[in-house]
Each structure stands twice: as C-alpha cells, then as structure tokens.
Design an enzyme around this catalytic site. Structure first.
Site, PDB file in Angstrom:
ATOM      1  N   ARG A  47      -1.915  -5.825  -8.576  1.00 39.66           N
ATOM      2  CA  ARG A  47      -0.717  -6.644  -8.344  1.00 39.66           C
ATOM      3  C   ARG A  47      -0.521  -7.707  -9.409  1.00 39.66           C
ATOM      4  NH1 ARG A  47      -2.786  -8.055  -2.490  1.00 39.66           N
ATOM      5  NH2 ARG A  47      -4.566  -8.255  -3.892  1.00 39.66           N
ATOM      6  N   LYS A  50     -18.471  -6.123   7.314  1.00 35.87           N
ATOM      7  CA  LYS A  50     -17.292  -6.863   6.854  1.00 35.87           C
ATOM      8  C   LYS A  50     -16.378  -7.125   8.046  1.00 35.87           C
ATOM      9  CE  LYS A  50     -13.546  -6.791   3.488  1.00 35.87           C
ATOM     10  NZ  LYS A  50     -12.856  -6.072   2.432  1.00 35.87           N
ATOM     11  N   HIS A  63       0.840  -1.210   0.000  1.00 33.61           N
ATOM     12  CA  HIS A  63       0.000   0.000   0.000  1.00 33.61           C
ATOM     13  C   HIS A  63       0.869   1.252   0.000  1.00 33.61           C
ATOM     14  CE1 HIS A  63      -2.992  -2.757   2.236  1.00 33.61           C
ATOM     15  NE2 HIS A  63      -3.539  -2.527   1.060  1.00 33.61           N
ATOM     16  N   SER A  87      -2.668  -8.017   2.727  1.00 36.85           N
ATOM     17  CA  SER A  87      -2.943  -7.912   4.169  1.00 36.85           C
ATOM     18  C   SER A  87      -3.347  -9.279   4.713  1.00 36.85           C
ATOM     19  CB  SER A  87      -4.068  -6.909   4.420  1.00 36.85           C
ATOM     20  OG  SER A  87      -3.708  -5.632   3.964  1.00 36.85           O
TER      21      SER A  87
HETATM   22  O1  PNS Z   1      -9.049  -3.048   0.007  1.00 39.86           O
HETATM   23  P1  PNS Z   1     -10.331  -3.543  -0.606  1.00 39.86           P
HETATM   24  O2  PNS Z   1     -11.115  -4.348   0.419  1.00 39.86           O
HETATM   25  O3  PNS Z   1     -10.119  -4.285  -1.893  1.00 39.86           O
HETATM   26  O4  PNS Z   1     -11.187  -2.219  -0.942  1.00 39.86           O
HETATM   27  C1  PNS Z   1     -12.476  -2.336  -1.485  1.00 39.86           C
HETATM   28  C2  PNS Z   1     -13.195  -0.974  -1.519  1.00 39.86           C
HETATM   29  C3  PNS Z   1     -13.200  -0.337  -0.141  1.00 39.86           C
HETATM   30  C4  PNS Z   1     -12.482  -0.053  -2.477  1.00 39.86           C
HETATM   31  C5  PNS Z   1     -14.644  -1.236  -2.022  1.00 39.86           C
HETATM   32  O5  PNS Z   1     -15.213  -2.268  -1.287  1.00 39.86           O
HETATM   33  C6  PNS Z   1     -15.546  -0.006  -1.937  1.00 39.86           C
HETATM   34  O6  PNS Z   1     -15.341   0.957  -2.626  1.00 39.86           O
HETATM   35  N1  PNS Z   1     -16.553  -0.062  -1.048  1.00 39.86           N
HETATM   36  C7  PNS Z   1     -17.457   1.059  -0.803  1.00 39.86           C
HETATM   37  C8  PNS Z   1     -18.876   0.758  -1.235  1.00 39.86           C
HETATM   38  C9  PNS Z   1     -19.072   1.021  -2.711  1.00 39.86           C
HETATM   39  O7  PNS Z   1     -18.930   2.127  -3.201  1.00 39.86           O
HETATM   40  N2  PNS Z   1     -19.408  -0.055  -3.441  1.00 39.86           N
HETATM   41  C10 PNS Z   1     -19.586  -0.018  -4.870  1.00 39.86           C
HETATM   42  C11 PNS Z   1     -18.275  -0.284  -5.572  1.00 39.86           C
HETATM   43  S1  PNS Z   1     -18.545  -0.725  -7.217  1.00 39.86           S
END
Ligand code: PNS
Length: 163
Positions: free
Chosen positions: A91, A42, A18, A129
């Site tokens: 990645r 979550k 990150h 992570s």
């Molecule tokens: O580190 P991650 O878990 O891959 O991050 C995922 C994240 C936080 C970017 C994604 O889950 C997110 O944007 N969640 C917020 C809810 C949202 O906007 N959902 C629609 C996305 S298409």
C-alpha cells in the site's frame, strides 16, 4: 500449465483492499489460493474458521479462487500447493521494509518461491483491517471499506447489532 499463486494473510477481516488485490491477481494468474494464517499465538478478532468463512462468502462468485487456512511455514504451504508465487499487497512505503524482509526470507527458505507485489487502487492505500476494526468498535460505519456481510459480522462482534 496452470499458474496458481498463493495470497496469504491474516484477513482479520477481509477488506475491499484485499478484494482489489484478489481481482488484480486473477488477471495475472489462472487461479488464486487465498491462505489464511492459523496462528493461535496471534490475537485476532475473528477465529480462523470465521475468517475463512467470510472470505469464502465474499469470493463465492469468483470461480478461480480457493480459500483455505494454513499452519506452519508459508513456503511449505506454497510448495504443497504446487505454486511458485506468493502475492502480497503493497500500500505504501511503510509496508515495504516488512514485506521486503519477508520476501527475501521466504526466498532463502525456498528458492523456487518468489513474491510479487500488487498495488491496490488508490482509495485503498490507507485501508487496513486494524483501522476498520477500530472504526467499527467505536461506533463508526465501515460500508466503504468492507463488504456488507463483513460489516455485519464486525458489528455483531462489537455487540452493535442483535445476535
Ligand atoms: O496479513 P499479514 O498479517 O501481514 O500476513 C502475514 C503472513 C501470514 C503472510 C506471515 O505472517 C506468514 O507468512 N506467516 C507464516 C509463517 C511463516 O512462514 N513465517 C516466515 C515468513 S518470513
């Protein structure tokens, strides 16, 4: 005009992968807002407050970086920040399908918001992570993968160190 990008994620916890993306983002944008998803449904190892706290400590020496949490839709948060760009790290090919789906859905939800993908340095392409948590939970060391204070918090979580 100041160009701000939002770097969202779970950051449970932040890794050197990150951090690599944050540094790359700073070379392109004037400022970065790191946005930690607050999602009570979550299951995360660290609370949102703890994830934000660790991130803030890790980026403390980076003046153009802000750290905050967000609820609700990412695109709404991005627009509220007056930003137009979401940064995501990519990645491997295995990341691509999920990332493409999210990027296109976010664009459908807000056509002014675009996602750009940054590739981390090679040593971090296999880092996640989840793997770091598993390594520390089983007594392994994570010094190569996370900053010292994060490793310390991980060891504390798994009761491998004094409270
Ligand atoms: O580190 P991650 O878990 O891959 O991050 C995922 C994240 C936080 C970017 C994604 O889950 C997110 O944007 N969640 C917020 C809810 C949202 O906007 N959902 C629609 C996305 S298409």
């Amino acid at each position: 005009m100041t160009k701000i990008a939002v770097y969202p994620g779970s950051f449970d916890p932040i890794t050197y992968g990150h951090l690599d993306i944050i540094k790359r983002g700073l070379q392109i944008f004037d400022g970065l807002t790191i946005a930690v998803l607050n999602n009570p449904s979550k299951k995360t190892l660290f609370s949102t407050a703890d994830r934000v706290k660790m991130l803030k400590a890790v980026v403390a020496s980076m003046p153009r970086v802000e750290v905050t949490s967000f609820d609700g839709l990412l695109v709404d948060f991005v627009i509220a920040q007056k930003a137009k760009v979401i940064i995501r790290g990519l990645r491997a090919v295995s990341d691509f399908e999920y990332e493409l789906q999210m990027a296109l859905m976010n664009r459908k939800l807000a056509k002014t918001v675009d996602t750009i993908f940054l590739m981390p340095a090679e040593p971090y392409t296999y880092l996640s992570s989840s793997l770091v948590k598993e390594i520390v939970a089983r007594g392994g060391r994570a010094a190569k993968f996370v900053p010292p204070l994060v490793e310390q918090e991980l060891r504390r979580k798994f009761s491998l160190t004094k409270k």
